[in-house]
Design a protein around this motif. Structure first.
Motif, PDB file in Angstrom:
ATOM      1  N   THR A  29       0.841  -1.197   0.000  1.00 61.60           N
ATOM      2  CA  THR A  29       0.000   0.000   0.000  1.00 61.60           C
ATOM      3  C   THR A  29       0.882   1.255   0.000  1.00 61.60           C
ATOM      4  O   THR A  29       1.737   1.389   0.883  1.00 61.60           O
ATOM      5  N   SER A  31       1.614   4.066   1.265  1.00 63.94           N
ATOM      6  CA  SER A  31       1.219   4.893   2.408  1.00 63.94           C
ATOM      7  C   SER A  31       2.283   4.903   3.485  1.00 63.94           C
ATOM      8  O   SER A  31       2.049   5.435   4.557  1.00 63.94           O
ATOM      9  N   LYS A  32       3.438   4.291   3.211  1.00 66.83           N
ATOM     10  CA  LYS A  32       4.402   4.083   4.312  1.00 66.83           C
ATOM     11  C   LYS A  32       5.779   3.770   3.740  1.00 66.83           C
ATOM     12  O   LYS A  32       5.900   3.461   2.550  1.00 66.83           O
ATOM     13  N   THR A  73      -6.507   1.621   1.431  1.00 71.42           N
ATOM     14  CA  THR A  73      -6.022   2.768   0.664  1.00 71.42           C
ATOM     15  C   THR A  73      -7.073   3.883   0.619  1.00 71.42           C
ATOM     16  O   THR A  73      -6.802   5.025   0.991  1.00 71.42           O
ATOM     17  N   PHE A  76      -7.587   5.499   3.933  1.00 72.93           N
ATOM     18  CA  PHE A  76      -6.469   6.389   4.292  1.00 72.93           C
ATOM     19  C   PHE A  76      -6.660   7.757   3.639  1.00 72.93           C
ATOM     20  O   PHE A  76      -6.540   8.802   4.277  1.00 72.93           O
ATOM     21  N   TRP A  77      -7.010   7.736   2.365  1.00 77.81           N
ATOM     22  CA  TRP A  77      -7.193   8.996   1.644  1.00 77.81           C
ATOM     23  C   TRP A  77      -8.343   9.815   2.247  1.00 77.81           C
ATOM     24  O   TRP A  77      -8.224  11.021   2.465  1.00 77.81           O
ATOM     25  N   ILE A  97       4.493  10.644   5.995  1.00 70.31           N
ATOM     26  CA  ILE A  97       3.222  10.126   5.472  1.00 70.31           C
ATOM     27  C   ILE A  97       2.894   8.803   6.173  1.00 70.31           C
ATOM     28  O   ILE A  97       1.743   8.534   6.510  1.00 70.31           O
ATOM     29  N   TYR A 101      -0.423   7.424   8.255  1.00 68.67           N
ATOM     30  CA  TYR A 101      -1.065   6.135   8.007  1.00 68.67           C
ATOM     31  C   TYR A 101      -1.266   5.369   9.322  1.00 68.67           C
ATOM     32  O   TYR A 101      -2.306   4.755   9.546  1.00 68.67           O
ATOM     33  N   SER A 131      -0.424   9.542  -1.558  1.00 68.30           N
ATOM     34  CA  SER A 131       0.086   8.302  -2.149  1.00 68.30           C
ATOM     35  C   SER A 131       0.921   8.589  -3.385  1.00 68.30           C
ATOM     36  O   SER A 131       1.896   7.883  -3.661  1.00 68.30           O
TER      37      SER A 131
END
Lengths: 383, 247
Positions: A29, A31-32, A73, A76-77, A97, A101, A131
């Protein structure tokens, strides 16, 4: 020593006879930070891809677009926009970021209805700036690691819509759709003794397995072999996925990789606590002491040959440093060409499958009695 | 007919008495508190013991399912019936496709269109493998609105024993999900079959009403539950009327 160029052995296999192989690893994902477990999966897949290419037509399918539709995902957004508003993500680091998350994973979930606008936009190719920023930073790290870029920044939608995929499954007798009573949709392989597996929640959210099916069901018939690379904890899901894809014709190979424990513990990246153990700092430290080629080879030797497919060994920075030094020595000692033609050499690291086994190939480089690996092999697969 | 709180208590007490006379004797089932205490005893029992049936559902249609539930219950042998009754006809509803399961599992009844299948009442261990393979039937939608429909109870009528009859079967739809309706109707139907109130050749008129109140005929079987809005009150979730003779 032969004088064959690296391309020559591959050309000995006539195109008409070349088998088609699909490599389909699970995605991370965006995000990390990329943790040691992620790096292991990426390097493993990269070596498999590049080592199999001289022997077969290989497609490396790794589409972030496909998995944006998952709750982790889209949620998260939605969380970022709801709790942080309009942020300039272009200046944030991947760790920053990642911290957002972690906060998202600890917060209450938004209702499915709140994710719908994000889903609609993602289906059309929109990516949230957070992202997009992560993917941009990852692209730089991919380049530093010498990883083939399977299209991190490209819009690569799956071949089937959700409804079309479910229709296809229904035609195969593998779908139990109970949306008419407000229930979920299941993948139904109970005929084969496998338990029902939810694909779509009662409130309409697809999970990652559902996304994988949208992508892989239409692709599978075009290949002789499909290789699924995934985290060992997902084995039950991947058994089911393999069963569905095999019904489309190809042989399906499951390659399950153990995670990399840190201090004896396997932690999910969603909990944070990655400290300096992720791609950015690991690359920075390695490149401070070695050139790019030694870093590419050393990372592959460490994450593939030293750690192996299991998850017994914790990450050890000292062992990584030692392996990087070993890589530098191997490069210095490397002759121009392997003794046997490259394709033949690579083909030895297969059993009955079409793909080249990264562990057998890479650990072979470290054998004490083995002659130093040659530059043709290293440049084709490891650098 | 008006269902008073006392009438509801009597229905609830009769059900406990029929299933578990000794447990019934330990409580004053004429009082709300006594019923609650009996209910607590029942809830505290080990769910892995006792008899249960499993219903596997691929899809759900009220009339079709009602018909097949009767067919299933009519086929239960008396010994199984007695132990199932003692377990308050406990039934687990699972999502699954009988077409995929018939080879591996033995069912006591399978709907002709394969939309549902029933295991014979038995120990929890006997259905453990099936329950591991499937998931609980998750049906949070409300019952779709539909006109009253008449269901013919399958089987050959034993006219020498008793004439064919028609009864109305009411289900309260207010705040009721399909999953809940299944539970309520299942208890009423199978217990009525085991008690001989429903026999082959009978007719059931299915009626969806917001609440089971003011029914034109007396109720012979009632599914009594606590009222969500007032825990000190009971209400009827479903009810089967006394017989209406058929020509």
């Amino acid at each position: 020593m032969t004088t064959l160029s690296p391309e020559a052995p591959a050309s000995r296999v006539r195109p008409a006879e070349r088998h088609r192989v699909l490599l389909a690893p699970i995605t991370v994902t965006p995000s990390k930070p990329l943790t040691p477990s992620h790096l292991k999966g990426l390097l493993w897949t990269d070596v498999m891809y590049r080592a199999t290419r001289p022997l077969a037509e290989v497609t490396y399918r790794y589409s972030h677009t496909t998995y944006h539709a998952t709750e982790q995902t889209l949620g998260f957004w939605e969380f970022l926009d709801r709790t942080h508003g309009d942020v300039d993500y272009s200046g944030l680091t991947v760790e920053q970021i990642g911290e957002l998350y972690v906060a998202f994973r600890a917060a209450d979930r938004a209702p499915a209805e709140a994710l719908r606008p994000y889903d609609d936009a993602a289906e059309r190719g929109w990516v949230h700036p957070a992202s997009a920023r992560v993917l941009q930073l990852w692209s730089g790290q991919y380049a530093a690691l010498g990883l083939h870029d399977p299209g991190l920044l490209r819009h690569q939608p799956p071949g089937l819509t959700l409804e079309a995929m479910l229709s296809r499954l229904t035609a195969l007798g593998m779908c139990l759709d109970q949306r008419d009573v407000g229930g979920p949709v299941y993948l139904d392989l109970t005929r084969h003794g496998l338990p029902l597996r939810q694909l779509v929640t009662p409130d309409g959210r697809p999970n990652y397995l559902c996304c994988a099916l949208r992508e892989l069901l239409p692709l599978a018939p075009d290949f002789d072999e499909v290789v699924l690379l995934y985290d060992g904890e997902l084995d039950p899901d991947y058994q089911q996925l393999a069963r569905v894809l095999a019904a489309q014709g190809p042989r399906v190979r499951r390659v399950s990789l153990g995670r990399v424990p840190v201090d004896g513990q396997i932690r999910s990246a969603r909990h944070g606590g990655w400290r300096d153990l992720h791609a950015g700092p690991l690359l920075e430290n390695a490149l401070a002491e070695h050139d790019a080629a030694a870093v590419c080879l050393g990372m592959r030797l460490y994450f593939i040959a030293v750690l192996g497919p299991g998850q017994q060994q914790s990450f050890r920075a000292d062992l990584l440093r030692q392996t990087l030094r070993r890589a530098a020595r191997l490069l210095e000692a490397a002759p121009q060409h392997e003794v046997s033609p490259l394709a033949e050499h690579l083909a030895r690291h297969r059993k009955d499958q079409l793909y080249v086994d990264p562990y057998r190939l890479t650990s072979g480089l470290l054998g004490r009695r083995r002659a130093a690996p040659a530059l043709d092999l290293l440049a084709t697969v490891f650098l | 007919m008006t269902l008073t709180q006392q009438a509801l208590r009597e229905h609830a007490a009769l059900r406990i008495l029929a299933a578990r006379p000794r447990l019934a004797a330990r409580h004053d089932l004429t009082s709300h508190e006594g019923l609650l205490a009996a209910q607590r005893d029942i809830t505290a029992e080990d769910p892995t013991e006792g008899t249960l049936a499993v219903v596997v559902l691929r899809s759900f249609d009220l009339a079709r399912w009602t018909r097949d539930t009767c067919a299933f219950a009519l086929g239960i042998d008396p010994r199984q019936a007695a132990s199932w009754r003692a377990g308050f006809t406990r039934t687990v509803f699972l999502a699954g496709d009988p077409a995929h399961l018939c080879e591996r599992f033995s069912f006591a009844h399978v709907a002709p269109d394969l939309s549902a299948a029933w295991t014979a009442p038995g120990s929890a261990a006997r259905s453990a493998a099936l329950r591991r393979l499937l998931k609980l039937f998750n049906a949070p939608a409300a019952l779709p609105a539909r006109p009253d429909v008449v269901v013919d109870v399958p089987g050959v009528p034993r006219l020498a024993d008793r004439p064919r009859v028609r009864r109305a079967l009411y289900i309260a739809t207010a705040g009721c999900t399909i999953a809940e309706a299944l539970v309520h109707l299942n208890h009423v139907l199978v217990e009525a079959v085991l008690d001989g109130l429903i026999a082959p050749g009978d007719q059931l008129s299915l009626r969806q009403v917001p609440r089971v109140i003011g029914t034109p005929a007396r109720l012979a079987g009632v599914r009594v539950i606590a009222d969500d809005h007032d825990p000190n009150r009971l209400r009827a979730a479903a009810g089967l009327t006394e017989e209406i003779p058929l020509a």
